[in-house]
Design a protein around this motif. Sequence first.
Motif, PDB file in Angstrom:
ATOM      1  N   GLU A 194     -22.009 -19.239 -29.385  1.00 39.38           N
ATOM      2  CA  GLU A 194     -21.755 -20.680 -29.369  1.00 39.38           C
ATOM      3  C   GLU A 194     -20.620 -21.031 -30.336  1.00 39.38           C
ATOM      4  OE1 GLU A 194     -23.574 -23.213 -27.741  1.00 39.38           O
ATOM      5  OE2 GLU A 194     -25.368 -22.188 -27.045  1.00 39.38           O
ATOM      6  N   SER A 195     -20.615 -20.366 -31.482  1.00 41.10           N
ATOM      7  CA  SER A 195     -19.551 -20.657 -32.449  1.00 41.10           C
ATOM      8  C   SER A 195     -18.202 -20.205 -31.909  1.00 41.10           C
ATOM      9  CB  SER A 195     -19.813 -19.958 -33.782  1.00 41.10           C
ATOM     10  OG  SER A 195     -21.093 -20.270 -34.230  1.00 41.10           O
ATOM     11  N   GLU A 196     -18.204 -19.004 -31.321  1.00 41.86           N
ATOM     12  CA  GLU A 196     -16.953 -18.464 -30.788  1.00 41.86           C
ATOM     13  C   GLU A 196     -16.374 -19.357 -29.704  1.00 41.86           C
ATOM     14  OE1 GLU A 196     -16.209 -13.717 -30.965  1.00 41.86           O
ATOM     15  OE2 GLU A 196     -17.640 -14.405 -29.513  1.00 41.86           O
ATOM     16  N   ASN A 197     -17.247 -19.901 -28.875  1.00 48.09           N
ATOM     17  CA  ASN A 197     -16.772 -20.725 -27.767  1.00 48.09           C
ATOM     18  C   ASN A 197     -16.519 -22.174 -28.161  1.00 48.09           C
ATOM     19  OD1 ASN A 197     -17.128 -18.444 -26.289  1.00 48.09           O
ATOM     20  ND2 ASN A 197     -19.024 -19.099 -25.325  1.00 48.09           N
ATOM     21  N   GLY A 198     -16.866 -22.515 -29.386  1.00 49.51           N
ATOM     22  CA  GLY A 198     -16.645 -23.895 -29.833  1.00 49.51           C
ATOM     23  C   GLY A 198     -17.754 -24.833 -29.417  1.00 49.51           C
ATOM     24  N   THR A 199     -18.787 -24.297 -28.740  1.00 51.61           N
ATOM     25  CA  THR A 199     -19.857 -25.185 -28.298  1.00 51.61           C
ATOM     26  C   THR A 199     -20.836 -25.498 -29.423  1.00 51.61           C
ATOM     27  OG1 THR A 199     -20.808 -23.173 -27.405  1.00 51.61           O
ATOM     28  CG2 THR A 199     -19.849 -24.702 -25.839  1.00 51.61           C
ATOM     29  N   GLU A 201     -20.147 -26.478 -32.431  1.00 51.38           N
ATOM     30  CA  GLU A 201     -19.716 -27.728 -33.052  1.00 51.38           C
ATOM     31  C   GLU A 201     -20.181 -28.916 -32.213  1.00 51.38           C
ATOM     32  OE1 GLU A 201     -16.850 -27.650 -35.655  1.00 51.38           O
ATOM     33  OE2 GLU A 201     -15.546 -29.200 -34.858  1.00 51.38           O
ATOM     34  N   GLN A 202     -20.060 -28.754 -30.901  1.00 51.87           N
ATOM     35  CA  GLN A 202     -20.475 -29.825 -29.992  1.00 51.87           C
ATOM     36  C   GLN A 202     -21.993 -30.031 -30.065  1.00 51.87           C
ATOM     37  OE1 GLN A 202     -17.688 -31.070 -28.335  1.00 51.87           O
ATOM     38  NE2 GLN A 202     -18.979 -32.833 -27.953  1.00 51.87           N
ATOM     39  N   LEU A 203     -22.723 -28.930 -30.180  1.00 52.42           N
ATOM     40  CA  LEU A 203     -24.182 -29.040 -30.295  1.00 52.42           C
ATOM     41  C   LEU A 203     -24.562 -29.775 -31.571  1.00 52.42           C
ATOM     42  CD1 LEU A 203     -25.586 -25.534 -29.293  1.00 52.42           C
ATOM     43  CD2 LEU A 203     -25.897 -27.688 -28.093  1.00 52.42           C
TER      44      LEU A 203
ATOM     45  N   LEU B  62     -20.335 -33.397 -39.598  1.00 51.83           N
ATOM     46  CA  LEU B  62     -20.299 -31.941 -39.493  1.00 51.83           C
ATOM     47  C   LEU B  62     -19.939 -31.293 -40.818  1.00 51.83           C
ATOM     48  CD1 LEU B  62     -18.421 -31.530 -36.101  1.00 51.83           C
ATOM     49  CD2 LEU B  62     -20.781 -30.890 -36.568  1.00 51.83           C
ATOM     50  N   TYR B  90     -18.161 -37.100 -29.404  1.00 55.74           N
ATOM     51  CA  TYR B  90     -17.181 -36.273 -30.112  1.00 55.74           C
ATOM     52  C   TYR B  90     -16.617 -35.242 -29.152  1.00 55.74           C
ATOM     53  CZ  TYR B  90     -15.592 -32.554 -33.319  1.00 55.74           C
ATOM     54  OH  TYR B  90     -14.860 -31.586 -33.973  1.00 55.74           O
ATOM     55  N   LYS B  94     -11.157 -27.691 -29.860  1.00 48.59           N
ATOM     56  CA  LYS B  94     -11.367 -26.528 -29.032  1.00 48.59           C
ATOM     57  C   LYS B  94     -12.170 -26.971 -27.817  1.00 48.59           C
ATOM     58  CE  LYS B  94     -12.730 -21.804 -29.901  1.00 48.59           C
ATOM     59  NZ  LYS B  94     -13.474 -20.932 -30.784  1.00 48.59           N
ATOM     60  N   PHE B  95     -11.834 -26.506 -26.664  1.00 44.48           N
ATOM     61  CA  PHE B  95     -12.595 -26.881 -25.477  1.00 44.48           C
ATOM     62  C   PHE B  95     -14.050 -26.470 -25.663  1.00 44.48           C
ATOM     63  CE2 PHE B  95     -13.309 -28.236 -21.371  1.00 44.48           C
ATOM     64  CZ  PHE B  95     -14.200 -27.377 -20.793  1.00 44.48           C
ATOM     65  N   SER B  96     -14.985 -27.378 -25.432  1.00 48.64           N
ATOM     66  CA  SER B  96     -16.342 -27.053 -25.839  1.00 48.64           C
ATOM     67  C   SER B  96     -17.412 -27.443 -24.822  1.00 48.64           C
ATOM     68  CB  SER B  96     -16.654 -27.685 -27.175  1.00 48.64           C
ATOM     69  OG  SER B  96     -16.374 -29.058 -27.105  1.00 48.64           O
ATOM     70  N   TYR B  98     -19.753 -25.501 -21.642  1.00 51.77           N
ATOM     71  CA  TYR B  98     -20.114 -24.143 -21.282  1.00 51.77           C
ATOM     72  C   TYR B  98     -19.350 -23.753 -20.023  1.00 51.77           C
ATOM     73  CZ  TYR B  98     -23.691 -24.584 -24.776  1.00 51.77           C
ATOM     74  OH  TYR B  98     -24.338 -24.757 -25.952  1.00 51.77           O
ATOM     75  N   TRP B 110     -25.895 -31.559 -21.572  1.00 51.44           N
ATOM     76  CA  TRP B 110     -25.418 -32.428 -22.660  1.00 51.44           C
ATOM     77  C   TRP B 110     -26.121 -33.770 -22.641  1.00 51.44           C
ATOM     78  CZ3 TRP B 110     -23.488 -30.046 -26.530  1.00 51.44           C
ATOM     79  CH2 TRP B 110     -22.742 -28.872 -26.337  1.00 51.44           C
TER      80      TRP B 110
END
Lengths: 364, 321
Positions: A194-199, A201-203, B62, B90, B94-96, B98, B110
Motif C-alpha cells: 500500500e505504501s509503495e503504491n501510494g494507497t 496515504e489515501q487510506l 497525515l 484528498y 502519487k496516483f492512489s 487500486y 473508497w
Amino acid sequence: MRTLINILVKELLQLRRDPKILPILFIAPVVQLTILGYAATTDVRRVELAICDLDRSAASRTLADAFTGSSYFRQVVAVDSSDDLDFWLDSSRARIALVVPAGFAADRAAGRPTTVQLIADGSDAMVGTLGLSYAQGTLQRVAEAGGFRLPIELRPQVRYNPDLVSRYFMVPAVLAMIIMIMTMMLSSMALVRESENGTMEQLLVTPLSPGAIITGKLVPYALVGTVEILTALPVVLFWFGVPLRGSLLTLAALTAPFMLCTLSIGLLVSTLARTQQQAMMITTFVFMMPQIYLSGFIFPIQNMPRIFQMITYVVPLRYYVQALRGVFLKGVGLEVLWPQGLAMLGLGAVILTLARLRFRSQVG
Amino acid sequence: MSAQAAPAATAPVVTARELSRTFGAFVAVDRVSFEVAPGEIFGFLGSNGAGKTTTIRILCGLLAPTSGSATVAGFDVTSDAARIKTRIGYMSQKFSLYTDLTVDENLRFWGGTYRLWGSEAERRRDWAIEVAGLAARRRTLVRELPGGYRQRLALGCALLHRPPIVFLDEPTGGVDPEARRRFWDLIDDLSVQGTTVFVTTHSMDEAERCHRVALMHAGRLLALDSVRALKRIFPQGTLLEATCPRPAGALEVLERTPGVIEAALFGDRLHAVCERAGMAPVLARALDDAGNGPAAVRAVPPSLEDVFIRTIRDAEAGGRS
C-alpha cells in the motif's frame, strides 16, 4: 463490522487478481510438502529421560546412575509407578523412559535373565530412535562392567509411531513450516504494498482507524492460511498416510494462535520495510530461517547450546511443531497442549501490539 | 451543506498560524500563515521542494506540525485529526487508487471507508462515474485507464462523501493538456457549488485559474493574493519583453544596462524589469550596439511567472542583506 467486510472484500479481490499468487498458494505447499516430507536425521544428546525404578535396589540404582551419568540422557523425573510415565511422555517432557521391574536385583543375584523396559517417544522419531540406541548401548556397558555374563533382556516399546516412520513426524512439521512461510510472506507485503503504491496515504486520510487497517489486513490472510491448511491436509493424510489421531478441532484451536503470531510478524515486517523486496528479505532472513532452525524441526532442541535453547522459547514455530506432532501422532488434545497454545497466544499478542504501535507511530 | 456548516460561511475553513515543519535540520515549512475562505479555489504555487506537499499533509492530518497551529473545518489538525478526516477529500501527488481493481470496485471500497453504504453509496458512485466520464468502463481495471480518466476518477473518489473541503496535491501531473482543462472545469464547478478547493501546482497556467495564489519558496510563503493583485508588483510599463536574432550574451547586456533591475530568459525571449516606464528604446539600442540586434522591445503585461521569479529574487536579496 461493515467497514471490516469492506476491507476484506477489497483484499480478496486483489488477491484474486494477482496471477502469481494462486500457484504460490496452492501448488507450492504441495510441492514443498512432498519434497520436505522426506528429511534427514541428526544425532541427539541429552534426551529427556524418565526413570521408573520399581525395584529400589542397589543394582537398579547402579543401572539408573549409568543413564543419568551419561551425556546422552538428562533425567527429568523419577516416578514410582509406570502409570505416571504416561503424563511425562504425552506432554513430551520425557522422550524416553526406563522401567526397572521389581525383582531386578534378585534375578540378577540368582543369575536369572533380567528384564528392563525402555519406552521411547516415537512421535519425534529422531529423538526416539537415537534415544533407544543410546539406551541399548548404556545397558550393554552396565552389563559388561557388572561382569554379568547373562545379558539384560531389553524390551523396547516405541509409542505413538511404533515403526519410527520419519515421515510421520517430519510431515506435520513441514506443514507447520509451510503455513508459517505463506502467512508471514503475505502479510509482510500487505502494508508495504500500500505504501509503495501510494494507497496507504489515501487510506490514512479516510476515517479508517489504524486498528481497522491492521485488522483488515490480518483477517483475509488468516482466511488464506486456513484455505492453505485445508489444501495441504489431504496431502498429509492421504499421500503420506500420516495418522491424525487427535481431533481437527484441536488442530484448529492451535493453528489460530500460531497464525496470529505469523501474521503479526508479517505486519511488523511490513512496518519496518520500505519496499516489498525489503520485506521479503527481512521475513526470510530475520524471521523465517531462524525460526526453522530453532524450532526443533531440523535440529533437535536438546542438542543446542543453552543460550539457543532459551531463544527457542520465543519461537512460535517451536510450539506449533510440538502441537502438530502431538495432535497428529499422540492424539492428545488441549488438556496436554494448552501450554503450547497459550505460549503462541501470548507471543502473538505481544508481536501484534508491537506492529500496531510501530504502525501508529509511523502514521503520526 | 449541512446546518453545521452554515456559520462557517463567513469564517475561514482553513487557517494556518506560523505553521512549521522540520525534518532533522531541513526546514520544509517555515512559519507559514494563511486563511482560506469557503468556496475558494486556493492555489499553492511553488517549485518542487518548496513545502507545498508538506503543508497539505499537515492540513490533512497525515503529518504533525513541528510548531505553529492549523485548523481545518474548525478543527485543530493536531488534536482533532479524526474529525477533520470525515470532512475533507484528498488527492495525493502519487496516483492512489487500486490499479488492480475495477472502476466500480474502487468506488465501492473508497465509499465504504467513509461509511457510505446502500442507495446513498450507489448515487454517489453514479455521480463519480459521470464526473469521470467512465459510464462505459465501470468494469475496467483502473490500470487500463488513460491518465486523464484516472485523475478524474481519483477526484471522484475523493469527493464521494461530499467533503466541504478538498485538497488536491498536483492533481494534473502527467496529464495531457485537454484532460487538464477538463479537470480544471471540474474544479470550477466544485467551487461554484461551495466546495473549498485547496490545490498545489507548479504550473503557472493552473495557478492563473485560482482565486488566490500563495507563492511558496524554500518553505516560506512569499506572497499571497489574487493573481491580478500579485501582478501589481510591476508598475505599468516597467516589464519589457525583448526579442533579438542573436540572443547569445543578450541577457548579460540587459543586466548591465543602467535602469534595468533584473532580466530573465523566457524561452527565446528576454524579460527585463525596469526602474521606470518608457525604457524600451534604451534597451533596443543597447542590444543593437552589443551586436545582438536588430532587437524588438515592447512593454508586456506581467505573467504569473514574472511575478514568481521577481518575488523569489526579492526574497533571496532580502534574505542576504
